[in-house]
Every structure is written in structure tokens, then in C-alpha cells.
Motif scaffolding. Structure first.
Motif, short mmCIF file in Angstrom:
data_model
loop_
_atom_site.label_atom_id
_atom_site.label_comp_id
_atom_site.label_asym_id
_atom_site.label_seq_id
_atom_site.Cartn_x
_atom_site.Cartn_y
_atom_site.Cartn_z
N GLU A 68 0.82 -1.21 0.00
CA GLU A 68 0.00 0.00 0.00
C GLU A 68 0.86 1.27 0.00
N LEU A 69 1.89 1.29 0.84
CA LEU A 69 2.76 2.46 0.94
C LEU A 69 3.60 2.65 -0.31
N SER A 70 3.89 1.57 -1.02
CA SER A 70 4.74 1.67 -2.21
C SER A 70 4.10 2.55 -3.29
N TYR A 71 2.78 2.65 -3.28
CA TYR A 71 2.09 3.49 -4.27
C TYR A 71 2.23 4.98 -3.97
N GLY A 72 2.57 5.32 -2.73
CA GLY A 72 2.65 6.73 -2.36
C GLY A 72 4.05 7.18 -1.96
N LYS A 73 5.07 6.53 -2.49
CA LYS A 73 6.45 6.84 -2.09
C LYS A 73 6.81 8.31 -2.31
N GLU A 74 6.45 8.85 -3.46
CA GLU A 74 6.81 10.25 -3.77
C GLU A 74 6.18 11.21 -2.77
N LYS A 75 4.93 10.97 -2.45
CA LYS A 75 4.24 11.83 -1.49
C LYS A 75 4.89 11.71 -0.11
N ILE A 76 5.26 10.50 0.28
CA ILE A 76 5.91 10.27 1.58
C ILE A 76 7.25 10.99 1.61
N ILE A 77 8.02 10.90 0.53
CA ILE A 77 9.32 11.59 0.45
C ILE A 77 9.12 13.09 0.62
N ASN A 78 8.12 13.63 -0.07
CA ASN A 78 7.85 15.07 0.03
C ASN A 78 7.46 15.47 1.45
N LEU A 79 6.61 14.68 2.09
CA LEU A 79 6.20 14.98 3.47
C LEU A 79 7.38 14.92 4.43
N LEU A 80 8.23 13.91 4.26
CA LEU A 80 9.40 13.77 5.14
C LEU A 80 10.38 14.92 4.95
N ASN A 81 10.67 15.26 3.69
CA ASN A 81 11.59 16.36 3.42
C ASN A 81 11.04 17.69 3.92
N GLU A 82 9.73 17.85 3.83
CA GLU A 82 9.10 19.06 4.35
C GLU A 82 9.26 19.13 5.87
N ALA A 83 9.08 17.99 6.54
CA ALA A 83 9.24 17.95 7.99
C ALA A 83 10.70 18.19 8.40
N LEU A 84 11.63 17.71 7.57
CA LEU A 84 13.05 17.89 7.86
C LEU A 84 13.56 19.27 7.43
N GLU A 85 12.76 19.96 6.64
CA GLU A 85 13.11 21.28 6.11
C GLU A 85 14.35 21.27 5.24
N LYS A 86 14.56 20.14 4.54
CA LYS A 86 15.65 20.03 3.56
C LYS A 86 15.43 18.78 2.72
N ASP A 87 16.15 18.68 1.62
CA ASP A 87 16.06 17.51 0.75
C ASP A 87 17.01 16.43 1.24
N ALA A 88 16.67 15.80 2.33
CA ALA A 88 17.52 14.79 2.93
C ALA A 88 17.25 13.40 2.35
N ILE A 89 16.04 13.21 1.78
CA ILE A 89 15.62 11.89 1.31
C ILE A 89 15.28 11.99 -0.18
N LYS A 90 15.90 11.14 -0.96
CA LYS A 90 15.63 11.08 -2.41
C LYS A 90 14.86 9.82 -2.79
N LYS A 91 14.98 8.78 -1.95
CA LYS A 91 14.40 7.48 -2.28
C LYS A 91 13.98 6.77 -1.01
N ILE A 92 12.93 5.96 -1.10
CA ILE A 92 12.50 5.13 0.02
C ILE A 92 12.49 3.67 -0.44
N VAL A 93 13.08 2.82 0.39
CA VAL A 93 13.06 1.38 0.14
C VAL A 93 12.26 0.75 1.26
N LEU A 94 11.15 0.13 0.87
CA LEU A 94 10.29 -0.54 1.86
C LEU A 94 10.64 -2.02 1.84
N ARG A 95 10.89 -2.56 3.04
CA ARG A 95 11.23 -3.98 3.12
C ARG A 95 10.33 -4.67 4.11
#
Length: 95
Positions: free
Chosen positions: A68-95
Motif C-alpha cells: 500500500e505504501l509503495s504506491y505513495g512513495k513520492e508523497k511520503i518523500i515530500n512529506l518527510l523532506n518538508e518535515a526535515l526542512e531540507k532535501d535529505a531523502i531522495k528514495k524510500i526502500v520498503l522492506r
């Protein structure tokens, strides 16, 4: 902000950079941001989160949730980077 706050902030920033501690703090911040953004619904199934080379590795105990989360990776990356206030995450690997 007063002048003392600015000086302390600059001093702390310089200390972190000089002692190469920025990446360590970024890792901790990324993990905290994951749990903050994902709340209990996802956090309860999260077994591990770590950041390495701008990739956030997330271990989940539910294959259904992982899918389910794999479909929203880009949105999750954007939310995380927004919370971090920088582009710290470019990719998410779900295992």
C-alpha cells in the motif's frame, strides 16, 4: 531572534560541520520524522528505519501495508523532506 540566539545557532552549526556530525543528526531526524508523519497506524508495523546516502530504508512487518505504501512513495518523500526542512531523502526502500 536576538543577537545571542543567532550567534549560538551559527556556533552550533559550525561545530556540527567541523566535527562531521550533520549526517548523524540527519539520520536521527529522518527516523523521528517517519514516526511523526506515519502516526500509530503505520508506526505499529514499522520495525526499523534508517537513512543512508539519501535513501530511507523502512522495514515493515506487514506485506500488505508495504504494498500500500509503495504506491505513495513520492508523497511520503515530500512529506518527510518538508518535515526535515531540507532535501535529505531522495528514495524510500520498503522492506
Amino acid at each position: 531572534m536576538n543577537e545571542d540566539e543567532i550567534k549560538i545557532g551559527a556556533l552550533l552549526s559550525k561545530f556540527l560541520k567541523t566535527n562531521n556530525l550533520e549526517k548523524g543528526l540527519e539520520k536521527v531526524d529522518a527516523k523521528d520524522a517517519w514516526y511523526k508523519i506515519m502516526k500509530n497506524g503505520v508506526s505499529n508495523y514499522t520495525t526499523d528505519v534508517h537513512l543512508k546516502n539519501k535513501t530511507l530504508y523502512v522495514s515493515l512487518s506487514s506485506s500488505t501495508l508495504r504494498e500500500e505504501l509503495s504506491y505513495g512513495k513520492e508523497k511520503i518523500i515530500n512529506l518527510l523532506n518538508e518535515a526535515l526542512e531540507k532535501d535529505a531523502i531522495k528514495k524510500i526502500v520498503l522492506r
